[in-house]
Design a protein around this motif. Sequence first.
Motif, PDB file in Angstrom:
ATOM      1  N   GLN A  46       7.307   8.952   5.857  1.00  0.00           N
ATOM      2  CA  GLN A  46       7.534  10.246   5.195  1.00  0.00           C
ATOM      3  C   GLN A  46       6.629  11.335   5.756  1.00  0.00           C
ATOM      4  N   VAL A  47       5.396  10.974   6.099  1.00  0.00           N
ATOM      5  CA  VAL A  47       4.491  11.948   6.733  1.00  0.00           C
ATOM      6  C   VAL A  47       5.053  12.379   8.082  1.00  0.00           C
ATOM      7  N   SER A  48       5.621  11.432   8.831  1.00  0.00           N
ATOM      8  CA  SER A  48       6.116  11.731  10.184  1.00  0.00           C
ATOM      9  C   SER A  48       7.294  12.692  10.168  1.00  0.00           C
ATOM     10  N   VAL A  49       8.060  12.710   9.063  1.00  0.00           N
ATOM     11  CA  VAL A  49       9.210  13.629   8.996  1.00  0.00           C
ATOM     12  C   VAL A  49       8.913  14.837   8.111  1.00  0.00           C
ATOM     13  N   GLY A  50       7.654  14.953   7.675  1.00  0.00           N
ATOM     14  CA  GLY A  50       7.237  16.124   6.906  1.00  0.00           C
ATOM     15  C   GLY A  50       7.767  16.203   5.488  1.00  0.00           C
ATOM     16  N   ARG A  51       8.036  15.040   4.851  1.00  0.00           N
ATOM     17  CA  ARG A  51       8.554  15.086   3.488  1.00  0.00           C
ATOM     18  C   ARG A  51       7.661  14.356   2.485  1.00  0.00           C
ATOM     19  N   PHE A  52       6.449  13.987   2.882  1.00  0.00           N
ATOM     20  CA  PHE A  52       5.573  13.254   1.972  1.00  0.00           C
ATOM     21  C   PHE A  52       4.947  14.192   0.956  1.00  0.00           C
ATOM     22  N   GLU A  53       5.221  13.947  -0.324  1.00  0.00           N
ATOM     23  CA  GLU A  53       4.641  14.715  -1.433  1.00  0.00           C
ATOM     24  C   GLU A  53       3.875  13.735  -2.309  1.00  0.00           C
ATOM     25  N   PRO A  54       2.546  13.679  -2.157  1.00  0.00           N
ATOM     26  CA  PRO A  54       1.762  12.676  -2.897  1.00  0.00           C
ATOM     27  C   PRO A  54       1.958  12.734  -4.410  1.00  0.00           C
ATOM     28  N   THR A  55       2.026  13.941  -4.971  1.00  0.00           N
ATOM     29  CA  THR A  55       2.153  14.049  -6.428  1.00  0.00           C
ATOM     30  C   THR A  55       3.501  13.535  -6.933  1.00  0.00           C
ATOM     31  N   GLU A  56       4.489  13.503  -6.050  1.00  0.00           N
ATOM     32  CA  GLU A  56       5.784  12.932  -6.422  1.00  0.00           C
ATOM     33  C   GLU A  56       5.849  11.448  -6.062  1.00  0.00           C
ATOM     34  N   TYR A  57       5.429  11.108  -4.869  1.00  0.00           N
ATOM     35  CA  TYR A  57       5.521   9.714  -4.417  1.00  0.00           C
ATOM     36  C   TYR A  57       4.788   8.773  -5.373  1.00  0.00           C
ATOM     37  N   PHE A  58       3.564   9.140  -5.735  1.00  0.00           N
ATOM     38  CA  PHE A  58       2.759   8.258  -6.586  1.00  0.00           C
ATOM     39  C   PHE A  58       3.117   8.365  -8.066  1.00  0.00           C
ATOM     40  N   ALA A  59       4.118   9.179  -8.392  1.00  0.00           N
ATOM     41  CA  ALA A  59       4.558   9.292  -9.779  1.00  0.00           C
ATOM     42  C   ALA A  59       5.669   8.300 -10.114  1.00  0.00           C
ATOM     43  N   PHE A  60       6.261   7.668  -9.092  1.00  0.00           N
ATOM     44  CA  PHE A  60       7.339   6.716  -9.343  1.00  0.00           C
ATOM     45  C   PHE A  60       6.805   5.439  -9.988  1.00  0.00           C
ATOM     46  N   PHE A  61       7.544   4.927 -10.943  1.00  0.00           N
ATOM     47  CA  PHE A  61       7.163   3.678 -11.612  1.00  0.00           C
ATOM     48  C   PHE A  61       7.056   2.539 -10.592  1.00  0.00           C
ATOM     49  N   THR A  62       7.989   2.496  -9.661  1.00  0.00           N
ATOM     50  CA  THR A  62       7.965   1.447  -8.634  1.00  0.00           C
ATOM     51  C   THR A  62       6.682   1.494  -7.826  1.00  0.00           C
ATOM     52  N   ILE A  63       6.265   2.688  -7.444  1.00  0.00           N
ATOM     53  CA  ILE A  63       5.066   2.823  -6.606  1.00  0.00           C
ATOM     54  C   ILE A  63       3.819   2.466  -7.403  1.00  0.00           C
ATOM     55  N   GLN A  64       3.744   2.928  -8.639  1.00  0.00           N
ATOM     56  CA  GLN A  64       2.569   2.615  -9.462  1.00  0.00           C
ATOM     57  C   GLN A  64       2.470   1.113  -9.734  1.00  0.00           C
ATOM     58  N   THR A  65       3.598   0.491 -10.069  1.00  0.00           N
ATOM     59  CA  THR A  65       3.551  -0.950 -10.307  1.00  0.00           C
ATOM     60  C   THR A  65       3.310  -1.718  -9.011  1.00  0.00           C
ATOM     61  N   ALA A  66       3.758  -1.155  -7.885  1.00  0.00           N
ATOM     62  CA  ALA A  66       3.470  -1.793  -6.594  1.00  0.00           C
ATOM     63  C   ALA A  66       1.965  -1.809  -6.330  1.00  0.00           C
ATOM     64  N   MET A  67       1.286  -0.715  -6.657  1.00  0.00           N
ATOM     65  CA  MET A  67      -0.170  -0.673  -6.476  1.00  0.00           C
ATOM     66  C   MET A  67      -0.859  -1.655  -7.421  1.00  0.00           C
ATOM     67  N   ILE A  68      -0.326  -1.776  -8.638  1.00  0.00           N
ATOM     68  CA  ILE A  68      -0.846  -2.789  -9.563  1.00  0.00           C
ATOM     69  C   ILE A  68      -0.642  -4.183  -8.967  1.00  0.00           C
ATOM     70  N   ASN A  69       0.537  -4.410  -8.378  1.00  0.00           N
ATOM     71  CA  ASN A  69       0.834  -5.711  -7.781  1.00  0.00           C
ATOM     72  C   ASN A  69      -0.135  -6.065  -6.661  1.00  0.00           C
ATOM     73  N   ILE A  70      -0.501  -5.074  -5.846  1.00  0.00           N
ATOM     74  CA  ILE A  70      -1.438  -5.329  -4.746  1.00  0.00           C
ATOM     75  C   ILE A  70      -2.727  -5.927  -5.284  1.00  0.00           C
ATOM     76  N   VAL A  71      -3.267  -5.296  -6.329  1.00  0.00           N
ATOM     77  CA  VAL A  71      -4.541  -5.748  -6.906  1.00  0.00           C
ATOM     78  C   VAL A  71      -4.378  -7.082  -7.621  1.00  0.00           C
ATOM     79  N   VAL A  72      -3.353  -7.181  -8.474  1.00  0.00           N
ATOM     80  CA  VAL A  72      -3.181  -8.384  -9.296  1.00  0.00           C
ATOM     81  C   VAL A  72      -2.884  -9.607  -8.430  1.00  0.00           C
ATOM     82  N   LEU A  73      -2.012  -9.453  -7.435  1.00  0.00           N
ATOM     83  CA  LEU A  73      -1.700 -10.584  -6.563  1.00  0.00           C
ATOM     84  C   LEU A  73      -2.898 -10.988  -5.711  1.00  0.00           C
TER      85      LEU A  73
END
Length: 232
Positions: A46-73
């Motif tokens: 997303q950064v390479s195509v100029g569409r990365f919006e951190p405040t939106e990307y990290f607001a998704f439930f999938t992304i937040q739970t994915a970060m939880i998964n990284i730590v928990v696993l």
Amino acid sequence: MTVTSAPEGRTASPAPVTTLRRIAGVVSLLASATVLAALITQITDQVSVGRFEPTEYFAFFTIQTAMINIVVLAVGGVMALRSERDTRLYTAIRASVFSYAIVTGVVYNLLLRDVPNSDGYVGPWWPNEALHVWIPIYIAVDWMLASGRARIAWSAMWLAVSYPLIWVGVTMLRGAADGWYPYPFLEPFGPNGVVGVVAHVVGIAAFIIGLTAIAVVINYVQTRSSSTSAAR
């Protein structure tokens, strides 16, 4: 049957970690690394195509739970390599992760898989499949088969449902402020209206509670079986 106690002045050594638990620990670490790689791949693309919006990307439930998964696993993997049994707190959190993973997979594949991005962007295929299919399946299977869980109480359901409810509350407040919602079914001015939003939120919350109840039942059966085996 005679029980031999440890010699005076010495503490009994902890039970050795079984080979199967070590294997489960390694697989859990690999799953954690896979989730991390998926997020890095998505962000980099997303950064390479100029569409990365951190405040939106990290607001998704999938992304937040994915970060939880990284730590928990990762924590679970290390714990499995070092000791024969998980802690009660970790097991309760792991039950929550079980319900989030299944919800993520079901909601994505039923409601979101065929919904295109508004700007037509199509990123790499494998991170989406990893986050919404492979990892949820692994987390569900691991919960059902892995040994060494501590017994948890029904109160674990409150822990599981608290984070999604907070996430929904924050998401709706943000949407009311700036008009952006991470998922179409949360848009109160969309085709389904406010009633549709409420129905989806209540339905998903009930689904999470039901899944966590199943996780607690599985945990009860597993810990009861292991306690019975240890007593023989």
